[in-house]
Scaffold this active site. Structure first.
Site, PDB file in Angstrom:
ATOM      1  N   ASP A 151      -2.627  -2.191 -15.986  1.00  0.00           N
ATOM      2  CA  ASP A 151      -3.495  -3.227 -16.557  1.00  0.00           C
ATOM      3  C   ASP A 151      -2.712  -3.986 -17.625  1.00  0.00           C
ATOM      4  OD1 ASP A 151      -5.573  -4.728 -17.619  1.00  0.00           O
ATOM      5  OD2 ASP A 151      -6.332  -3.053 -18.838  1.00  0.00           O
TER       6      ASP A 151
ATOM      7  N   ASN B 271      -4.094  -6.844 -19.382  1.00  0.00           N
ATOM      8  CA  ASN B 271      -4.886  -7.607 -20.366  1.00  0.00           C
ATOM      9  C   ASN B 271      -5.986  -6.790 -21.034  1.00  0.00           C
ATOM     10  OD1 ASN B 271      -6.491  -7.324 -18.167  1.00  0.00           O
ATOM     11  ND2 ASN B 271      -7.178  -9.460 -18.078  1.00  0.00           N
TER      12      ASN B 271
ATOM     13  N   ASP C 164      -8.514  -5.012 -19.918  1.00  0.00           N
ATOM     14  CA  ASP C 164      -9.896  -4.900 -19.442  1.00  0.00           C
ATOM     15  C   ASP C 164     -10.098  -3.611 -18.636  1.00  0.00           C
ATOM     16  OD1 ASP C 164      -8.581  -5.467 -17.108  1.00  0.00           O
ATOM     17  OD2 ASP C 164      -9.842  -7.168 -16.528  1.00  0.00           O
TER      18      ASP C 164
ATOM     19  N   ASP D  74      -3.806  -5.148 -12.620  1.00  0.00           N
ATOM     20  CA  ASP D  74      -3.749  -6.561 -12.247  1.00  0.00           C
ATOM     21  C   ASP D  74      -2.319  -6.989 -11.914  1.00  0.00           C
ATOM     22  OD1 ASP D  74      -2.519  -6.942 -14.835  1.00  0.00           O
ATOM     23  OD2 ASP D  74      -4.548  -6.804 -15.679  1.00  0.00           O
TER      24      ASP D  74
ATOM     25  N   ASP E 109      -1.501  -7.319   2.503  1.00  0.00           N
ATOM     26  CA  ASP E 109      -2.392  -6.674   3.443  1.00  0.00           C
ATOM     27  C   ASP E 109      -3.151  -7.774   4.181  1.00  0.00           C
ATOM     28  OD1 ASP E 109      -3.990  -4.404   4.451  1.00  0.00           O
ATOM     29  OD2 ASP E 109      -3.336  -3.430   2.589  1.00  0.00           O
TER      30      ASP E 109
ATOM     31  N   ASP F  68      -4.344  -4.419   8.702  1.00  0.00           N
ATOM     32  CA  ASP F  68      -5.396  -3.419   8.641  1.00  0.00           C
ATOM     33  C   ASP F  68      -6.074  -3.230  10.004  1.00  0.00           C
ATOM     34  OD1 ASP F  68      -6.958  -1.802   6.687  1.00  0.00           O
ATOM     35  OD2 ASP F  68      -8.624  -3.031   7.405  1.00  0.00           O
TER      36      ASP F  68
ATOM     37  N   GLU G 229      -1.470  -1.126  11.119  1.00  0.00           N
ATOM     38  CA  GLU G 229      -2.193   0.091  10.776  1.00  0.00           C
ATOM     39  C   GLU G 229      -3.342   0.189  11.759  1.00  0.00           C
ATOM     40  OE1 GLU G 229      -5.289   2.413   8.280  1.00  0.00           O
ATOM     41  OE2 GLU G 229      -5.474   0.477   9.264  1.00  0.00           O
TER      42      GLU G 229
ATOM     43  N   HIS H 120      -3.419   5.026   0.015  1.00  0.00           N
ATOM     44  CA  HIS H 120      -4.677   4.816  -0.710  1.00  0.00           C
ATOM     45  C   HIS H 120      -5.882   5.398   0.028  1.00  0.00           C
ATOM     46  CE1 HIS H 120      -4.684   1.837   2.365  1.00  0.00           C
ATOM     47  NE2 HIS H 120      -5.915   1.477   2.066  1.00  0.00           N
ATOM     48  N   ASP H 121      -5.705   5.850   1.264  1.00  0.00           N
ATOM     49  CA  ASP H 121      -6.797   6.447   2.034  1.00  0.00           C
ATOM     50  C   ASP H 121      -6.684   7.966   2.126  1.00  0.00           C
ATOM     51  OD1 ASP H 121      -7.951   3.977   2.704  1.00  0.00           O
ATOM     52  OD2 ASP H 121      -6.787   3.811   4.562  1.00  0.00           O
TER      53      ASP H 121
HETATM   54  O1  TEU Z   1      -8.358   2.058   7.045  1.00  0.00           O
HETATM   55  C1  TEU Z   1      -8.458   2.181   8.411  1.00  0.00           C
HETATM   56  C2  TEU Z   1      -8.927   3.410   8.974  1.00  0.00           C
HETATM   57  O2  TEU Z   1      -8.703   3.658  10.139  1.00  0.00           O
HETATM   58  C3  TEU Z   1      -9.765   4.328   8.198  1.00  0.00           C
HETATM   59  O3  TEU Z   1     -10.537   5.057   9.082  1.00  0.00           O
HETATM   60  C4  TEU Z   1      -8.964   5.280   7.446  1.00  0.00           C
HETATM   61  O4  TEU Z   1      -8.206   6.061   8.317  1.00  0.00           O
HETATM   62  C5  TEU Z   1      -9.950   6.088   6.699  1.00  0.00           C
HETATM   63  O5  TEU Z   1     -10.291   5.339   5.575  1.00  0.00           O
HETATM   64  C6  TEU Z   1      -9.435   7.328   6.243  1.00  0.00           C
HETATM   65  O6  TEU Z   1     -10.240   7.719   5.209  1.00  0.00           O
HETATM   66  C7  TEU Z   1      -8.147   0.762   6.636  1.00  0.00           C
HETATM   67  C8  TEU Z   1      -7.845   0.714   5.166  1.00  0.00           C
HETATM   68  O7  TEU Z   1      -6.646   1.365   4.917  1.00  0.00           O
HETATM   69  C9  TEU Z   1      -9.002   1.286   4.427  1.00  0.00           C
HETATM   70  O8  TEU Z   1      -8.751   1.345   3.049  1.00  0.00           O
HETATM   71  C10 TEU Z   1     -10.203   0.427   4.709  1.00  0.00           C
HETATM   72  O9  TEU Z   1     -11.332   0.997   4.131  1.00  0.00           O
HETATM   73  C11 TEU Z   1     -10.452   0.267   6.207  1.00  0.00           C
HETATM   74  O10 TEU Z   1      -9.259  -0.056   6.918  1.00  0.00           O
HETATM   75  C12 TEU Z   1     -11.414  -0.861   6.465  1.00  0.00           C
HETATM   76  O11 TEU Z   1     -10.829  -2.090   6.159  1.00  0.00           O
HETATM   77 CA    CA Z   2      -6.609  -6.169 -16.164  1.00  0.00          CA
END
Ligand code: TEU
Ligand code: CA
Length: 561
Positions: A20, A22, A24, A28, A97, A198, A254, A331-332
């Protein structure tokens, strides 16, 4: 740019939790800019930036309402231009993305489609009448519940494969496809390095959206009706003609239920579709067939299971001439050391060992923010869950499987995407060096011990080992593009393979166990250790003991010329 960038190391940023600038409490773009020197010092050449477009945040950026502007919490278009420019000055390309399977329900296309039944935007999406007072078909959403959301008209629904605020686009409509190509062109003209696309393997749906297994009761996962339909390849080839061939870059796909055959089609070297794909078989190790919240195998897996998945994918990619993006965290999915290593007793050694596997596999290595310092999952209380998928599946586990609460809690806490979204740990201070204010999300209390600042000062840290590994990868063609051959396949603890090209022959040895493992060479080449995740180590011996999570990259030198 692309041919060299293609096998350089990629660093993934989930901007909301990265830095971050700024005060908040929300990460960012200026925050990212302030860390570009840090990223450059790691040696990475590409950043994959999770979505920064305007979004109502139903799925944290994966629900986009304006593809041509920046989410105000993240900054402005001027900030984005500056990021692209300053990254380029440091030899770093930005992958954006591309979320093109669906838009947000707040997107003007969708709003117009809802407001006016005569609007041409109706055909941008899938609107359908209900059947017998129910949804048009029996598909389940990826995040649980029906894949349809009720529209503002009687007995009418629209298709939403993820959250109800992510409305699936109708790729059959050529105008939709042109709009997507326009978005891509706009960003490529800004000088980005390419896109991570995605759920790109579900953009084509089976004609007529038929029921899945109509004889079965209840909602069904429509896998074979949405994944890798023949038309998805037609669309990607068109995209290649219209955009990718004109803007050389890195185009990464992906998808869901990605398998080796479909990868060969999406990203085979001569296919004129994508450059590489991700697979999720390691991320889903120990899960039941229905995915991450399918607890029926109790998340139990063995080292041979890991070796088997790893080896099969690498061999398939090498032999069938397609390219993979290799990762163990994103991130998933939770933190790699918590999922695959031993975060309690051997956090540093096991995280380093896991990084060796990502960095020496056949394909392009991806590191997720925080992985370079061995950040861990934390047990997140129900009141702190942010992830729609986790919250929705927590309910589903009760309704469909009648699981007691303590088991449901265990399952969600183990697998929630929130694990990956805790705040980046920059230092041991009050807000972990992320912000001057209390951040939007949790900071793992272990930032007192696990943080970038301390790791920079410790020469044996995970961070410094990561740098060493990236530099090694950067300069060793056998790792970048050499062949892949598994060795010691039946060994119960050590994952081992040989990467070779005309310059050199390297053997990678990784003890995936928290116990010592016996190594025996099966031939008589001289073995010179190039890199080891323990700071002290002796020479390679034909018969020797590997310590817990010991990993080495070894040069094989032929003795008979
Ligand atoms: O995820 C795609 C996806 O196939 C999801 O099922 C993923 O494997 C699942 O979130 C696992 O927990 C992509 C993105 O990476 C995800 O962050 C998004 O939520 C999703 O597409 C929808 O856009
Ligand atoms: Ca910020």
């Amino acid at each position: 740019m692309y041919k060299t960038q293609m096998n350089d190391v990629v660093y993934q940023i989930w901007p909301r939790s990265f830095k971050d600038s700024n005060g908040d409490g929300i990460g960012d773009i200026q925050g990212i800019i302030s860390k570009l020197d840090y990223l450059q010092s790691l040696g990475i050449k590409t950043i994959w930036l999770c979505p920064v477009y305007v979004s109502p945040n139903s799925d944290y950026g994966y629900d986009i309402s304006d593809y041509y502007n920046i989410q105000p919490e993240f900054g402005t278009m001027a900030d984005m231009d500056q990021l692209i420019h300053e990254a380029k000055n440091r030899g770093i390309g930005i992958l954006m993305d591309l979320v093109a399977n669906h838009t947000s329900s707040e997107h003007p296309w969708f709003k117009k489609a809802m407001a006016d039944p005569e609007s041409k935007y109706r055909d941008y999406y899938f609107f359908q009448e209900g059947k017998n007072g129910k949804e048009p078909n029996n598909w389940i959403s990826v995040f649980g519940g029906p894949a349809w959301t009720k529209s503002n008209r009687d007995n009418e629904y629209y298709l939403t494969m993820f959250t109800p605020q992510q409305v699936d686009l109708n790729w059959k409509n050529p105008e939709v496809r042109q709009e997507i190509y326009k978005i891509m062109t706009f960003w490529m003209n800004k000088g980005i390095a390419g896109f991570r696309m995605d759920v790109i393997n579900i953009i084509a749906k089976a004609e007529g959206l038929p029921d899945k297994d109509p004889h079965k009761k209840g909602l069904q996962f429509a896998g074979d009706l949405i994944v890798s339909q023949p038309m998805s390849h037609e669309y990607l080839r068109e995209m290649y003609e219209e955009v990718m061939s004109k803007y050389p870059g890195l185009y990464l796909g992906e998808g869901m239920i990605v398998n080796k055959d479909s990868c060969a089609q999406y990203c085979g070297f001569d296919r004129k579709e994508l450059d590489m794909m991700f697979h999720f078989d390691l991320a889903l190790i120990g899960c039941g067939p229905l995915g991450k919240y399918d607890f029926t195998k109790l998340y139990h897996w063995t080292i041979p299971d890991f070796k088997n998945i790893f080896t099969k994918w690498n061999v398939a990619a090498y032999e069938n001439k397609f390219w993979m993006g290799n990762f163990l965290s994103n991130h998933d999915n939770g933190r790699s050391v918590s999922r695959f290593g031993d975060e309690k007793r051997f956090r540093a050694q096991s995280q380093k060992a896991l990084l060796v596997s990502t960095m020496t596999a056949y394909g392009t290595p991806f590191i997720y923010q925080g992985e370079e310092i061995g950040m861990t999952n934390m047990k997140i209380d129900e009141k702190d869950w942010e992830d729609f998928e986790a919250i929705s599946d927590f309910k589903m586990l009760k309704q469909m499987f009648h699981l007691p609460r303590f088991i449901r809690l265990y399952v969600i806490q183990k697998m929630t995407r929130d694990n990956a979204r805790t705040i980046m740990q920059w230092d041991s201070g009050e807000h972990a060096g992320f912000s001057t204010k209390k951040p939007w999300y949790l900071i793992n209390p272990n930032h007192k011990e696990i943080n970038v600042k301390d790791d920079l000062e410790d020469k044996d840290s995970i961070l410094n080992f990561t740098k060493e590994l990236i530099a090694y990868h950067q300069t060793h063609s056998a790792l970048r593009s050499g062949s892949f051959k598994p060795v010691m396949e039946s060994h119960k603890q050590i994952l081992a393979y040989v990467r070779e090209d005309e310059n050199e022959k390297l053997m990678v040895l990784i003890n995936l166990d928290n116990k010592p493992a016996l190594f025996k060479a099966d031939d008589y080449q001289e073995m010179r250790t190039q890199l080891c995740n323990y700071s002290t180590y002796g020479p390679m011996d034909k018969k020797m003991v590997f310590r817990p999570y010991e990993a080495r990259i070894v040069k094989l030198v032929s003795q008979n010329p």
